[in-house]
Design an enzyme around this catalytic site. Sequence first.
Site, PDB file in Angstrom:
ATOM      1  N   ASP A 181     -22.273  24.092  23.744  1.00  0.00           N
ATOM      2  CA  ASP A 181     -22.476  23.307  22.528  1.00  0.00           C
ATOM      3  C   ASP A 181     -23.945  22.976  22.287  1.00  0.00           C
ATOM      4  O   ASP A 181     -24.362  22.787  21.151  1.00  0.00           O
ATOM      5  CB  ASP A 181     -21.649  22.017  22.608  1.00  0.00           C
ATOM      6  CG  ASP A 181     -21.654  21.247  21.297  1.00  0.00           C
ATOM      7  OD1 ASP A 181     -21.444  21.863  20.245  1.00  0.00           O
ATOM      8  OD2 ASP A 181     -21.882  20.026  21.328  1.00  0.00           O
ATOM      9  N   SER A 222     -22.374  19.405  14.882  1.00  0.00           N
ATOM     10  CA  SER A 222     -21.262  20.348  15.019  1.00  0.00           C
ATOM     11  C   SER A 222     -20.088  19.914  14.145  1.00  0.00           C
ATOM     12  O   SER A 222     -19.741  18.733  14.091  1.00  0.00           O
ATOM     13  CB  SER A 222     -20.802  20.421  16.478  1.00  0.00           C
ATOM     14  OG  SER A 222     -21.866  20.785  17.335  1.00  0.00           O
ATOM     15  N   GLN A 259     -19.055  28.670  16.379  1.00  0.00           N
ATOM     16  CA  GLN A 259     -19.172  27.278  15.961  1.00  0.00           C
ATOM     17  C   GLN A 259     -19.866  27.205  14.611  1.00  0.00           C
ATOM     18  O   GLN A 259     -20.863  27.889  14.384  1.00  0.00           O
ATOM     19  CB  GLN A 259     -19.976  26.458  16.974  1.00  0.00           C
ATOM     20  CG  GLN A 259     -20.044  24.965  16.621  1.00  0.00           C
ATOM     21  CD  GLN A 259     -20.870  24.181  17.626  1.00  0.00           C
ATOM     22  OE1 GLN A 259     -22.013  23.847  17.378  1.00  0.00           O
ATOM     23  NE2 GLN A 259     -20.280  23.868  18.782  1.00  0.00           N
TER      24      GLN A 259
END
Length: 279
Positions: A197, A221, A271
Amino acid sequence: MLAVLDVSPAGERGTEFTAHSLPKPGGRVFGGQVIAQALIAAGRTVPEGRLPHSLHGYFLRPGDVATPIDLSVETLRDGRSFSARRSHAAQDGNAILSMIASFQERQEGIELTEPMPEVPAPEDVESAMDRMGHMDHPVARFWTHESAFDVRHVGGSIYLGPEPANADGGQQVWMRTRAPLPDDQVLHRALLAHACDQIMLEPVLRRAGLSWLTPGLSVSSLDHAMWWHRDVRVDDWLLFDQRSPSAQGGRGLGATRVFDRDGVLVASIAQEGMVRIPD
Protein backbone atom coordinates in the site's frame (compact mmCIF):
# COMPACT_ATOMS: atom_id res chain seq x y z
CA MET A 1 4.58 -4.90 13.58
CA LEU A 2 3.61 -8.47 14.52
CA ALA A 3 1.88 -7.24 17.67
CA VAL A 4 -0.30 -4.91 15.58
CA LEU A 5 -1.40 -7.77 13.30
CA ASP A 6 -2.16 -10.10 16.21
CA VAL A 7 -5.81 -9.03 16.42
CA SER A 8 -7.55 -9.80 19.71
CA PRO A 9 -10.86 -11.71 19.98
CA ALA A 10 -13.81 -9.66 21.21
CA GLY A 11 -16.95 -11.42 22.39
CA GLU A 12 -17.80 -15.11 22.31
CA ARG A 13 -18.92 -15.67 18.69
CA GLY A 14 -15.40 -15.86 17.27
CA THR A 15 -16.19 -13.33 14.54
CA GLU A 16 -15.43 -10.08 16.37
CA PHE A 17 -11.92 -8.74 16.96
CA THR A 18 -10.12 -5.63 18.18
CA ALA A 19 -6.93 -4.17 16.75
CA HIS A 20 -4.66 -1.19 17.34
CA SER A 21 -2.52 0.96 15.07
CA LEU A 22 1.13 1.78 14.67
CA PRO A 23 2.03 5.43 15.28
CA LYS A 24 2.19 7.36 12.02
CA PRO A 25 2.94 10.98 11.11
CA GLY A 26 -0.31 12.87 10.65
CA GLY A 27 -2.24 10.54 12.97
CA ARG A 28 -4.09 8.66 10.20
CA VAL A 29 -4.28 4.87 10.12
CA PHE A 30 -2.14 3.40 7.34
CA GLY A 31 -4.46 1.71 4.84
CA GLY A 32 -2.17 -1.29 4.35
CA GLN A 33 -2.24 -1.93 8.08
CA VAL A 34 -6.02 -2.08 8.38
CA ILE A 35 -6.49 -4.25 5.28
CA ALA A 36 -3.87 -6.67 6.67
CA GLN A 37 -5.71 -6.73 10.01
CA ALA A 38 -9.04 -7.38 8.27
CA LEU A 39 -7.46 -10.28 6.38
CA ILE A 40 -5.93 -11.75 9.56
CA ALA A 41 -9.34 -11.54 11.26
CA ALA A 42 -11.04 -13.27 8.33
CA GLY A 43 -8.37 -15.97 8.35
CA ARG A 44 -9.17 -16.75 11.98
CA THR A 45 -12.67 -17.90 10.93
CA VAL A 46 -11.94 -20.24 7.99
CA PRO A 47 -11.30 -24.01 8.11
CA GLU A 48 -7.70 -24.96 8.80
CA GLY A 49 -5.47 -25.24 5.74
CA ARG A 50 -7.27 -22.66 3.61
CA LEU A 51 -5.13 -19.70 2.55
CA PRO A 52 -6.19 -16.30 1.16
CA HIS A 53 -5.95 -16.18 -2.63
CA SER A 54 -7.76 -12.89 -3.30
CA LEU A 55 -9.25 -9.84 -1.64
CA HIS A 56 -11.22 -6.79 -2.75
CA GLY A 57 -11.55 -3.87 -0.36
CA TYR A 58 -12.79 -0.28 -0.18
CA PHE A 59 -11.28 2.36 2.07
CA LEU A 60 -14.31 4.30 3.29
CA ARG A 61 -13.02 6.82 5.85
CA PRO A 62 -9.64 7.84 7.27
CA GLY A 63 -8.86 6.13 10.55
CA ASP A 64 -7.37 7.61 13.73
CA VAL A 65 -4.26 5.84 15.06
CA ALA A 66 -5.27 6.68 18.65
CA THR A 67 -8.64 4.88 18.41
CA PRO A 68 -9.04 1.06 18.59
CA ILE A 69 -10.23 -0.66 15.42
CA ASP A 70 -13.27 -2.96 15.69
CA LEU A 71 -13.20 -5.84 13.19
CA SER A 72 -16.24 -7.98 12.35
CA VAL A 73 -16.22 -11.00 10.02
CA GLU A 74 -19.24 -12.39 8.17
CA THR A 75 -19.23 -15.91 6.74
CA LEU A 76 -20.50 -15.78 3.16
CA ARG A 77 -19.72 -19.35 2.11
CA ASP A 78 -17.79 -22.45 3.04
CA GLY A 79 -17.58 -24.79 0.06
CA ARG A 80 -15.58 -27.95 -0.58
CA SER A 81 -12.51 -25.96 -1.70
CA PHE A 82 -13.22 -22.27 -1.10
CA SER A 83 -14.33 -20.07 1.78
CA ALA A 84 -15.53 -16.47 1.38
CA ARG A 85 -15.56 -13.88 4.15
CA ARG A 86 -16.63 -10.25 4.44
CA SER A 87 -14.67 -8.15 6.94
CA HIS A 88 -15.55 -4.68 8.19
CA ALA A 89 -13.23 -2.39 10.13
CA ALA A 90 -14.81 0.42 12.14
CA GLN A 91 -13.94 3.12 14.67
CA ASP A 92 -16.57 4.64 16.96
CA GLY A 93 -19.27 2.87 14.95
CA ASN A 94 -18.15 4.30 11.58
CA ALA A 95 -16.83 1.93 8.91
CA ILE A 96 -13.31 2.71 7.68
CA LEU A 97 -12.84 -0.40 5.50
CA SER A 98 -15.07 -3.02 3.88
CA MET A 99 -13.38 -6.09 2.38
CA ILE A 100 -14.28 -9.46 0.88
CA ALA A 101 -11.60 -12.17 0.86
CA SER A 102 -11.58 -15.67 -0.60
CA PHE A 103 -9.62 -18.61 0.84
CA GLN A 104 -8.74 -21.90 -0.86
CA GLU A 105 -7.36 -25.29 0.07
CA ARG A 106 -4.09 -26.24 -1.61
CA GLN A 107 -4.84 -27.94 -4.93
CA GLU A 108 -2.99 -29.05 -8.06
CA GLY A 109 -3.68 -27.35 -11.39
CA ILE A 110 -2.30 -25.63 -14.49
CA GLU A 111 0.98 -23.78 -13.85
CA LEU A 112 1.64 -20.60 -15.87
CA THR A 113 3.65 -17.51 -14.97
CA GLU A 114 5.09 -14.40 -16.59
CA PRO A 115 8.86 -13.77 -16.51
CA MET A 116 10.36 -11.25 -14.13
CA PRO A 117 11.93 -8.17 -15.76
CA GLU A 118 15.71 -7.86 -15.66
CA VAL A 119 16.70 -5.43 -12.90
CA PRO A 120 19.72 -4.84 -10.65
CA ALA A 121 19.94 -7.03 -7.54
CA PRO A 122 18.56 -5.42 -4.35
CA GLU A 123 22.06 -5.24 -2.88
CA ASP A 124 22.99 -2.89 -5.73
CA VAL A 125 20.03 -0.52 -5.28
CA GLU A 126 19.83 2.55 -3.01
CA SER A 127 17.55 2.07 0.00
CA ALA A 128 15.19 4.52 1.67
CA MET A 129 17.66 4.57 4.57
CA ASP A 130 20.46 5.58 2.19
CA ARG A 131 18.31 8.35 0.73
CA MET A 132 16.63 9.77 3.83
CA GLY A 133 18.22 8.17 6.92
CA HIS A 134 20.16 11.34 7.73
CA MET A 135 17.11 13.62 7.61
CA ASP A 136 15.64 15.00 10.84
CA HIS A 137 12.01 14.94 9.71
CA PRO A 138 9.13 12.86 11.16
CA VAL A 139 8.09 11.38 7.82
CA ALA A 140 11.68 10.53 6.88
CA ARG A 141 12.26 8.92 10.29
CA PHE A 142 9.05 6.89 9.97
CA TRP A 143 9.92 5.34 6.59
CA THR A 144 13.59 4.74 7.44
CA HIS A 145 13.87 3.97 11.17
CA GLU A 146 10.33 2.99 12.20
CA SER A 147 9.00 1.19 9.12
CA ALA A 148 9.16 -2.60 9.22
CA PHE A 149 10.21 -2.74 5.54
CA ASP A 150 13.45 -2.12 3.68
CA VAL A 151 12.38 -0.36 0.45
CA ARG A 152 14.71 0.05 -2.55
CA HIS A 153 13.61 1.83 -5.74
CA VAL A 154 15.40 0.76 -8.92
CA GLY A 155 16.50 3.92 -10.73
CA GLY A 156 15.72 6.31 -7.87
CA SER A 157 12.77 7.04 -5.58
CA ILE A 158 10.33 9.96 -5.68
CA TYR A 159 10.58 10.69 -1.95
CA LEU A 160 12.42 14.01 -2.31
CA GLY A 161 11.75 15.00 -5.91
CA PRO A 162 10.41 13.71 -9.23
CA GLU A 163 12.25 11.00 -11.14
CA PRO A 164 11.54 9.90 -14.72
CA ALA A 165 9.45 6.80 -15.32
CA ASN A 166 10.97 3.84 -17.09
CA ALA A 167 10.62 3.63 -20.86
CA ASP A 168 7.41 1.62 -20.39
CA GLY A 169 6.00 4.15 -17.89
CA GLY A 170 6.58 2.21 -14.71
CA GLN A 171 8.92 1.59 -11.80
CA GLN A 172 10.48 -1.38 -10.03
CA VAL A 173 10.93 -1.63 -6.26
CA TRP A 174 12.65 -4.26 -4.11
CA MET A 175 11.17 -4.76 -0.64
CA ARG A 176 11.45 -7.08 2.36
CA THR A 177 10.92 -6.91 6.10
CA ARG A 178 13.87 -5.82 8.22
CA ALA A 179 13.59 -8.89 10.47
CA PRO A 180 12.87 -12.60 9.89
CA LEU A 181 9.31 -13.82 10.39
CA PRO A 182 7.67 -17.07 11.52
CA ASP A 183 6.62 -19.62 8.91
CA ASP A 184 2.94 -18.59 8.68
CA GLN A 185 1.53 -18.09 5.17
CA VAL A 186 -1.51 -16.09 6.30
CA LEU A 187 0.84 -13.70 8.10
CA HIS A 188 3.18 -13.37 5.11
CA ARG A 189 0.27 -12.76 2.72
CA ALA A 190 -1.24 -10.18 5.06
CA LEU A 191 2.12 -8.42 5.38
CA LEU A 192 2.39 -8.29 1.58
CA ALA A 193 -0.96 -6.48 1.54
CA HIS A 194 0.39 -4.15 4.23
CA ALA A 195 3.67 -3.46 2.42
CA CYS A 196 2.35 -2.79 -1.06
CA ASP A 197 0.00 0.00 0.00
CA GLN A 198 2.88 2.41 0.58
CA ILE A 199 4.02 2.29 -3.07
CA MET A 200 0.91 1.32 -5.07
CA LEU A 201 0.14 4.85 -6.32
CA GLU A 202 3.74 5.91 -6.91
CA PRO A 203 3.61 5.03 -10.65
CA VAL A 204 0.80 7.59 -11.02
CA LEU A 205 2.96 10.29 -9.45
CA ARG A 206 6.07 9.22 -11.36
CA ARG A 207 4.34 9.31 -14.77
CA ALA A 208 2.88 12.74 -13.93
CA GLY A 209 6.30 14.15 -13.00
CA LEU A 210 5.35 14.52 -9.32
CA SER A 211 6.96 13.48 -6.04
CA TRP A 212 5.79 13.00 -2.46
CA LEU A 213 7.03 16.55 -1.77
CA THR A 214 4.97 18.20 -4.52
CA PRO A 215 3.31 21.23 -2.83
CA GLY A 216 -0.40 20.69 -2.20
CA LEU A 217 -0.36 17.04 -3.27
CA SER A 218 -3.22 14.98 -1.81
CA VAL A 219 -3.14 11.19 -2.16
CA SER A 220 -5.53 8.67 -0.59
CA SER A 221 -6.30 5.01 -1.34
CA LEU A 222 -9.86 4.32 -2.51
CA ASP A 223 -9.98 0.62 -3.27
CA HIS A 224 -7.60 -2.32 -3.35
CA ALA A 225 -7.63 -5.68 -5.13
CA MET A 226 -5.09 -8.42 -4.65
CA TRP A 227 -4.46 -11.96 -5.86
CA TRP A 228 -1.91 -14.34 -4.32
CA HIS A 229 -0.76 -16.91 -6.87
CA ARG A 230 1.80 -18.81 -4.81
CA ASP A 231 3.35 -18.94 -1.35
CA VAL A 232 5.29 -15.80 -0.50
CA ARG A 233 7.87 -14.78 2.08
CA VAL A 234 8.03 -11.07 2.81
CA ASP A 235 11.22 -11.52 4.84
CA ASP A 236 13.03 -12.32 1.59
CA TRP A 237 13.44 -9.85 -1.27
CA LEU A 238 10.37 -9.28 -3.46
CA LEU A 239 10.34 -7.25 -6.67
CA PHE A 240 7.33 -5.00 -7.27
CA ASP A 241 7.01 -4.38 -11.02
CA GLN A 242 4.61 -1.44 -11.30
CA ARG A 243 2.60 0.50 -13.89
CA SER A 244 -0.09 3.17 -14.01
CA PRO A 245 -2.43 2.43 -16.93
CA SER A 246 -4.63 5.50 -16.37
CA ALA A 247 -5.22 8.66 -14.33
CA GLN A 248 -8.30 10.86 -14.71
CA GLY A 249 -10.93 12.75 -12.72
CA GLY A 250 -8.69 13.15 -9.68
CA ARG A 251 -8.12 9.37 -9.55
CA GLY A 252 -5.16 7.21 -10.59
CA LEU A 253 -4.76 3.47 -11.06
CA GLY A 254 -1.69 1.52 -9.97
CA ALA A 255 -1.05 -2.06 -11.13
CA THR A 256 1.69 -4.30 -9.73
CA ARG A 257 3.18 -7.73 -10.32
CA VAL A 258 5.17 -9.17 -7.42
CA PHE A 259 8.05 -11.60 -8.04
CA ASP A 260 10.21 -13.46 -5.55
CA ARG A 261 14.00 -13.40 -5.69
CA ASP A 262 13.95 -16.50 -7.95
CA GLY A 263 11.79 -14.72 -10.55
CA VAL A 264 8.51 -16.50 -9.72
CA LEU A 265 5.29 -14.46 -9.90
CA VAL A 266 3.73 -14.67 -6.44
CA ALA A 267 1.01 -11.97 -6.51
CA SER A 268 -0.82 -9.39 -8.62
CA ILE A 269 -2.24 -6.17 -7.17
CA ALA A 270 -4.35 -3.23 -8.34
CA GLN A 271 -5.29 -0.08 -6.47
CA GLU A 272 -7.14 3.10 -7.41
CA GLY A 273 -6.58 6.20 -5.36
CA MET A 274 -7.46 9.85 -5.16
CA VAL A 275 -4.57 11.90 -6.56
CA ARG A 276 -5.12 15.65 -6.51
CA ILE A 277 -2.83 18.61 -7.07
CA PRO A 278 -3.64 22.33 -6.79
CA ASP A 279 -4.94 24.03 -9.96
